[in-house]
Design an enzyme around this catalytic site. Structure first.
Site, PDB file in Angstrom:
ATOM      1  N   ASP A   1       0.855  -1.171   0.000  1.00  0.00           N
ATOM      2  CA  ASP A   1       0.000   0.000   0.000  1.00  0.00           C
ATOM      3  C   ASP A   1       0.903   1.236   0.000  1.00  0.00           C
ATOM      4  O   ASP A   1       2.091   1.146   0.323  1.00  0.00           O
ATOM      5  CB  ASP A   1      -0.886  -0.031   1.253  1.00  0.00           C
ATOM      6  CG  ASP A   1      -1.626   1.263   1.485  1.00  0.00           C
ATOM      7  OD1 ASP A   1      -2.321   1.710   0.560  1.00  0.00           O
ATOM      8  OD2 ASP A   1      -1.490   1.830   2.586  1.00  0.00           O
TER       9      ASP A   1
ATOM     10  N   ASP B   1      -0.199   5.054   0.977  1.00  0.00           N
ATOM     11  CA  ASP B   1      -0.389   6.107   1.968  1.00  0.00           C
ATOM     12  C   ASP B   1      -0.138   5.627   3.387  1.00  0.00           C
ATOM     13  O   ASP B   1      -0.802   4.704   3.884  1.00  0.00           O
ATOM     14  CB  ASP B   1      -1.809   6.667   1.875  1.00  0.00           C
ATOM     15  CG  ASP B   1      -2.096   7.280   0.517  1.00  0.00           C
ATOM     16  OD1 ASP B   1      -1.137   7.500  -0.250  1.00  0.00           O
ATOM     17  OD2 ASP B   1      -3.277   7.532   0.223  1.00  0.00           O
TER      18      ASP B   1
END
Length: 321
Positions: free
Chosen positions: A74, A76
């Site tokens: 991922d 963020d």
């Protein structure tokens, strides 16, 4: 014809839209991989990965020696400190993509998210529509160039060193490493390339003739759509998900983390930390001092508009003072 496409899109179920978004992301990622290989074959210089800091000592690291294994990260607050769409939103605001009315609306929606800690579906749909309308009709090449400008220095300055070391560990072992994010694919590819990753899965905006239509393909790459993208890419790349690893900070990514044999939790939010403890998932937290506050950008999936709301609002207020 456009009206028919919108009607068809509206009639699709959430799972159908997630599957469509996942397939589109995997297809775009594979196409970018082929184009990159072709560029290398013609002698076109490839981007060099950002300079790597010394790797932190790791414990409970995943196995990295399976030929059908890969790693999915991922973006963020897992790789970047903050949200990619926040930086994109600031950059687009500075380039006059937003009106003051847009900024006021986005600021209210972001304040709701930060105050109540939950995403309002109406706010998400409204902000997504507005964000996409801002780029409708614009040339895809122009936005890609803007993204290059915005992220030229951000990746080097905002990447968590600990997560970067994990990325490099997989790369050094000869594994394929993919970024998976709700940010636009244009942004995702730049971040992945700067880190020397194999490629990226991101939200795909529909385009016709080199121009954005103002619609997404399926929906944003978020939650179940991320899992659909990972499944689609694994099928295309002949990966064994049981030998793959995935890393995320958010409970929204539990579907993706649950797909792989080696889920890892990085800088987790409270709900993901609780889920990880209940399921025996390994946790790494690279934040120091107080827990890093997550940036409230729930609906910026279109092309980063919501993400710049707070900074833009502050800028406007200072301008008036």
């Amino acid at each position: 014809m456009a009206a028919l496409r919108r009607l068809t899109q509206a009639r699709r179920s959430s799972s159908e839209r997630a599957a469509l978004a996942g397939e589109a992301a995997a297809k775009a990622a594979e196409r970018a991989l082929r184009e990159g290989a072709a560029a290398e074959g013609t002698g076109t210089p490839a981007d060099q990965p950002a300079e790597q800091p010394p790797a932190e000592p790791q414990s409970d690291t995943p196995p990295v020696d399976h030929p059908q294994g890969a790693a999915f990260f991922d973006c963020d607050n897992t790789i970047l400190q903050g949200a990619a769409v926040f930086y994109l939103g600031v950059g687009l605001y500075r380039r006059h993509f937003f009106s003051r009315r847009d900024v006021a609306k986005f600021a209210w929606q972001q304040a709701w998210f930060r105050l109540f800690g939950a995403e309002d579906p109406g706010h998400i749909a409204d902000a997504q529509h507005t964000a996409l309308s801002l780029v409708a009709g614009k040339r895809t090449a122009d936005l890609e160039a803007i993204c290059e400008e915005i992220f030229e220095d951000i990746v080097a300055a905002k990447v968590w060193p600990g997560t970067r070391a994990l990325v490099q560990m997989h790369l050094d072992a000869g594994q394929r490493v993919w970024l998976v994010t709700a940010a636009p694919q244009e942004v995702a590819r730049i971040i992945a390339r700067r880190l020397g990753m194999t490629g990226a899965l991101g939200t795909v905006a529909e385009e016709v003739g080199g121009h954005y239509t103002g619609r997404l393909v399926g929906e944003m790459l978020h939650g179940p759509a991320k899992a659909a993208a990972v499944r689609a890419l694994a099928r295309r790349e002949q990966l064994d998900l049981g030998h793959c690893a995935a890393y995320s900070d958010s409970a929204n990514d539990i579907p993706m983390l649950s797909l792989v044999g080696h889920p890892f939790v990085v800088n987790p939010d409270a709900r993901l930390r609780k889920h990880a403890r209940a399921h025996g998932w390994r946790v790494r937290d690279f934040r120091t001092g107080r827990k890093a506050a997550r940036i409230g950008v729930p609906a910026a999936v279109g092309l980063g508009a919501v993400a710049g709301a707070t900074v833009a609002t502050v800028a406007l207020r200072r301008k008036r003072d």
